[in-house]
Structures are given as structure tokens and as C-alpha cells.
Design a protein around this motif. Structure first.
Motif, mmCIF file in Angstrom:
data_model
loop_
_atom_site.group_PDB
_atom_site.id
_atom_site.type_symbol
_atom_site.label_atom_id
_atom_site.label_comp_id
_atom_site.label_asym_id
_atom_site.label_seq_id
_atom_site.Cartn_x
_atom_site.Cartn_y
_atom_site.Cartn_z
ATOM 1 N N VAL A 124 43.538 61.222 -19.487
ATOM 2 C CA VAL A 124 43.754 61.976 -18.249
ATOM 3 C C VAL A 124 45.229 62.332 -18.171
ATOM 4 C CG1 VAL A 124 43.479 61.989 -15.746
ATOM 5 C CG2 VAL A 124 41.916 60.632 -17.158
ATOM 6 N N SER A 125 45.528 63.608 -18.002
ATOM 7 C CA SER A 125 46.919 64.065 -18.013
ATOM 8 C C SER A 125 47.682 63.577 -16.783
ATOM 9 C CB SER A 125 46.974 65.596 -18.072
ATOM 10 O OG SER A 125 46.577 66.149 -16.832
ATOM 11 N N SER A 126 48.986 63.612 -16.880
ATOM 12 C CA SER A 126 49.844 63.147 -15.785
ATOM 13 C C SER A 126 49.746 64.060 -14.562
ATOM 14 C CB SER A 126 51.305 63.064 -16.251
ATOM 15 O OG SER A 126 51.744 64.322 -16.729
ATOM 16 N N THR A 127 49.347 65.316 -14.766
ATOM 17 C CA THR A 127 49.186 66.232 -13.629
ATOM 18 C C THR A 127 47.813 66.079 -12.973
ATOM 19 O OG1 THR A 127 48.507 67.965 -15.187
ATOM 20 C CG2 THR A 127 50.812 67.956 -14.485
ATOM 21 N N THR A 128 46.785 65.830 -13.780
ATOM 22 C CA THR A 128 45.432 65.712 -13.238
ATOM 23 C C THR A 128 45.199 64.367 -12.560
ATOM 24 O OG1 THR A 128 44.527 67.226 -14.904
ATOM 25 C CG2 THR A 128 42.972 65.723 -13.831
ATOM 26 N N ALA A 129 45.750 63.294 -13.126
ATOM 27 C CA ALA A 129 45.439 61.928 -12.655
ATOM 28 C C ALA A 129 45.678 61.733 -11.154
ATOM 29 C CB ALA A 129 46.225 60.910 -13.465
ATOM 30 N N PRO A 130 46.869 62.032 -10.620
ATOM 31 C CA PRO A 130 47.060 61.779 -9.180
ATOM 32 C C PRO A 130 46.202 62.675 -8.293
ATOM 33 C CG PRO A 130 48.987 62.879 -10.128
ATOM 34 C CD PRO A 130 48.105 62.495 -11.267
ATOM 35 N N LYS A 131 45.991 63.921 -8.701
ATOM 36 C CA LYS A 131 45.157 64.826 -7.907
ATOM 37 C C LYS A 131 43.713 64.344 -7.892
ATOM 38 C CE LYS A 131 47.957 68.912 -9.016
ATOM 39 N NZ LYS A 131 47.977 70.210 -9.740
ATOM 40 N N LEU A 132 43.233 63.933 -9.056
ATOM 41 C CA LEU A 132 41.854 63.447 -9.146
ATOM 42 C C LEU A 132 41.685 62.143 -8.372
ATOM 43 C CD1 LEU A 132 39.003 63.479 -10.226
ATOM 44 C CD2 LEU A 132 39.856 62.620 -12.420
ATOM 45 N N ASP A 160 42.368 53.582 -16.349
ATOM 46 C CA ASP A 160 42.321 53.148 -17.739
ATOM 47 C C ASP A 160 42.847 54.205 -18.707
ATOM 48 O OD1 ASP A 160 41.325 50.633 -17.254
ATOM 49 O OD2 ASP A 160 39.232 51.196 -17.550
ATOM 50 N N LEU A 161 42.595 55.488 -18.398
ATOM 51 C CA LEU A 161 42.820 56.542 -19.377
ATOM 52 C C LEU A 161 43.972 57.481 -19.057
ATOM 53 C CD1 LEU A 161 39.058 57.440 -20.033
ATOM 54 C CD2 LEU A 161 40.568 56.072 -21.483
ATOM 55 N N VAL A 162 44.700 57.227 -17.976
ATOM 56 C CA VAL A 162 45.849 58.083 -17.680
ATOM 57 C C VAL A 162 46.925 57.879 -18.747
ATOM 58 C CG1 VAL A 162 46.961 56.351 -16.179
ATOM 59 C CG2 VAL A 162 47.496 58.786 -15.894
ATOM 60 N N ASP A 164 50.653 57.491 -20.356
ATOM 61 C CA ASP A 164 51.704 56.586 -19.890
ATOM 62 C C ASP A 164 52.602 57.205 -18.820
ATOM 63 O OD1 ASP A 164 50.835 54.563 -21.497
ATOM 64 O OD2 ASP A 164 52.235 54.979 -23.133
ATOM 65 N N GLU A 165 52.978 58.479 -19.014
ATOM 66 C CA GLU A 165 53.889 59.102 -18.048
ATOM 67 C C GLU A 165 53.216 59.389 -16.709
ATOM 68 O OE1 GLU A 165 52.841 62.383 -21.127
ATOM 69 O OE2 GLU A 165 53.119 60.204 -21.054
ATOM 70 N N GLY A 166 51.911 59.237 -16.637
ATOM 71 C CA GLY A 166 51.208 59.471 -15.382
ATOM 72 C C GLY A 166 50.972 58.207 -14.575
ATOM 73 N N LYS A 167 51.332 57.049 -15.117
ATOM 74 C CA LYS A 167 51.033 55.782 -14.437
ATOM 75 C C LYS A 167 51.881 55.584 -13.177
ATOM 76 C CE LYS A 167 49.224 53.366 -18.461
ATOM 77 N NZ LYS A 167 49.357 52.258 -19.424
ATOM 78 N N LYS A 168 53.153 55.903 -13.238
ATOM 79 C CA LYS A 168 54.017 55.682 -12.082
ATOM 80 C C LYS A 168 53.588 56.515 -10.869
ATOM 81 C CE LYS A 168 58.865 55.442 -10.696
ATOM 82 N NZ LYS A 168 60.282 55.632 -11.130
ATOM 83 N N PRO A 169 53.322 57.833 -11.041
ATOM 84 C CA PRO A 169 52.871 58.618 -9.879
ATOM 85 C C PRO A 169 51.526 58.146 -9.321
ATOM 86 C CG PRO A 169 53.568 60.054 -11.680
ATOM 87 C CD PRO A 169 53.496 58.676 -12.240
ATOM 88 N N LEU A 170 50.745 57.454 -10.147
ATOM 89 C CA LEU A 170 49.412 57.016 -9.729
ATOM 90 C C LEU A 170 49.445 55.741 -8.893
ATOM 91 C CD1 LEU A 170 46.481 57.980 -10.173
ATOM 92 C CD2 LEU A 170 46.383 56.480 -12.176
ATOM 93 N N LYS A 171 50.537 54.981 -8.971
ATOM 94 C CA LYS A 171 50.589 53.667 -8.332
ATOM 95 C C LYS A 171 50.399 53.727 -6.817
ATOM 96 C CE LYS A 171 53.114 50.935 -11.717
ATOM 97 N NZ LYS A 171 54.318 50.120 -12.009
ATOM 98 N N ARG A 172 50.992 54.725 -6.177
ATOM 99 C CA ARG A 172 50.859 54.831 -4.714
ATOM 100 C C ARG A 172 49.396 54.996 -4.314
ATOM 101 N NH1 ARG A 172 49.914 59.010 -1.552
ATOM 102 N NH2 ARG A 172 50.238 60.485 -3.267
ATOM 103 N N ILE A 173 48.664 55.824 -5.057
ATOM 104 C CA ILE A 173 47.262 56.078 -4.727
ATOM 105 C C ILE A 173 46.411 54.856 -5.027
ATOM 106 C CG2 ILE A 173 45.300 57.611 -5.158
ATOM 107 C CD1 ILE A 173 47.483 59.672 -6.142
ATOM 108 N N VAL A 174 46.713 54.175 -6.126
ATOM 109 C CA VAL A 174 45.968 52.952 -6.454
ATOM 110 C C VAL A 174 46.199 51.894 -5.373
ATOM 111 C CG1 VAL A 174 45.702 51.070 -8.128
ATOM 112 C CG2 VAL A 174 45.974 53.426 -8.927
ATOM 113 N N SER A 175 47.416 51.810 -4.863
ATOM 114 C CA SER A 175 47.702 50.868 -3.769
ATOM 115 C C SER A 175 46.854 51.178 -2.543
ATOM 116 C CB SER A 175 49.189 50.929 -3.394
ATOM 117 O OG SER A 175 49.997 50.443 -4.441
ATOM 118 N N GLN A 176 46.665 52.469 -2.275
ATOM 119 C CA GLN A 176 45.857 52.876 -1.124
ATOM 120 C C GLN A 176 44.375 52.555 -1.324
ATOM 121 O OE1 GLN A 176 46.694 57.056 -0.762
ATOM 122 N NE2 GLN A 176 48.694 56.740 0.184
#
Length: 232
Positions: A124-132, A160-162, A164-176
Motif C-alpha cells: 500500500v503506497s504512502s499516499t493511499t494508506a492514510p486516505k484508505l 501490515d502492507l504499507v 515504510d515511508e507511509g507508516k509515520k503518517p498512518l500512526k495518527r489514524i491507527v491511534s484513533q
């Protein structure tokens, strides 16, 4: 019966592809319906890009029946490994329809993502991951239990599949996601409850919250609830 007419269906479908490439054709709805029915009969090597462009265009259509047909087609196409690797071109459209009021449209969009992400080497790309991921959060509370299940399972796959560069932007949403996932661990629907537990375990690991992860692993949910952070 359809298999007996594969050569004929293929020729007709290829002709319809040319007609559907022209926007605004007055017979585009029945043409699209026929194309979707015979997709499995086609050799996709020469027409993959054209089919994806047509399906993507109909995903944007305000007509519910056209959106449903396009998604039915994408569900079929996403089961083919070579087509699954091309789905990045329609990923944003698929994310957009997750907010649709039509539960069947939402379910099929989720199914396409799940089909695509089952194949090796598709990330999953760094742009798609947080939006999805953000689009998936409200679906945990959907009134359709199948949508609940698929959205929860897909959220786990995104973590699992994001890349590496997409993990940091995803953390806020995972926390939610921690609170709604925790709440859905108590669902009456056993499959949804189990998927929520599994995804909650993955989320605490993604956030490197070892204490919370251990509580989920040991199924100490009352204590987990008390330990949830007040702010994501």
C-alpha cells in the motif's frame, strides 16, 4: 453455457470495449452489463488498460447501477494477479466510493481491495494508506455486518502492507482506531468480534504499545479499556 460461447462472447466484448470507450453512448448501460458478465472469458493481456479506464469512469458516474456494474467488474478483475497489480490506477476512486450511501457499493469496493492485497509483493503506497485507513474508520460502525468485517480486516492489511515511508503518517489514524476496535471486540457477531480483536492486536503492535498489545493477546479487555489513552 457461457463457456460454450467463449469465442463469440470475446468478439462481442472486444467490439463493446470500443463503443464504451466513447463517452455518452446511449446504450452504454446494457453494453457495460454484458461486458461485466463475460469478463472471465476475455484474454486481458491486450485490453487490460482499456477495461480499467472504462470501469474507473463508471465509478465516477452518479447512476448507482453503473457504479455497481463497474465494481462488479473490478471484483472479477482483481482476482487475476496480473490485473491486481494494475489496480493502483483506480485505487483513489475505490477509496472515494467507500463513503457511498449504498452498502452494496461499499462492500464491493472493500472486496476489490481485499482481493488485490492478497497477492505477494503488492504494498500500500504512502499516499493511499492514510486516505484508505481514514475512510475505513467509520465503516467499523456500519449497519451491514459484512461491511464491518471487511473494513476491519482491510484495516489490518493496510497496517501490515504499507510501505515504510507511509507508516509515520498512518500512526495518527491507527491511534484513533483503538477505541472503536476495542468496542467491537464485544460485538454479538462473532466474526466481527474476532476480526476486531485481531486488528486491535495488530494496531497496538503497529504503535509499539507493548503493554496494550500484551493485554489484547491475553484477552484482558476490561483492563485494556482502562489503559486506553485519553488522546490519540
Amino acid at each position: 453455457m457461457r463457456r460454450d460461447f467463449v469465442p463469440l462472447c470475446s468478439r462481442i466484448a472486444l467490439h463493446l470495449l470500443g463503443l464504451l470507450s466513447m463517452e455518452g453512448h446511449r446504450w452504454d448501460l446494457p453494453f457495460l452489463a454484458f461486458l461485466v458478465e463475460v469478463l472471465e472469458c476475455l484474454d486481458l493481456r491486450d485490453c487490460a488498460d482499456s477495461i480499467l479506464e472504462i470501469m474507473s469512469r463508471h465509478l465516477r458516474n452518479e447512476c448507482r447501477e453503473r457504479r455497481r456494474l463497474a465494481l462488479r467488474g473490478l471484483v472479477v478483475l482483481s482476482k487475476d494477479p496480473s490485473m491486481a497489480r494494475r489496480m493502483g490506477t483506480v485505487s483513489q476512486r475505490l477509496v472515494d466510493v467507500l463513503g457511498d450511501a449504498d452498502g452494496e457499493v461499499v462492500r464491493m469496493s472493500l472486496s476489490v481491495f481485499m482481493n488485490v492485497l492478497q497477492y505477494k509483493n503488492i504494498l500500500v503506497s504512502s499516499t493511499t494508506a492514510p486516505k484508505l485507513a481514514e475512510a475505513l474508520l467509520p465503516l467499523f460502525d456500519h449497519d451491514n455486518s459484512h461491511v464491518q468485517l471487511l473494513s476491519t480486516q482491510l484495516f489490518e492489511k493496510v497496517m501490515d502492507l504499507v510501505v515504510d515511508e507511509g507508516k509515520k503518517p498512518l500512526k495518527r489514524i491507527v491511534s484513533q482506531s483503538l477505541l472503536p476496535l476495542f468496542l467491537h471486540c464485544h460485538e454479538e457477531n462473532q466474526r466481527v468480534a474476532e476480526a476486531s480483536m485481531k486488528t486491535l492486536h495488530c494496531a497496538t503492535g503497529f504503535l509499539k504499545k507493548r503493554g496494550l498489545k500484551q493485554l489484547v493477546k491475553k484477552e484482558k479487555l476490561p483492563k485494556f479499556g482502562k489503559c486506553l489513552p485519553l488522546k490519540p
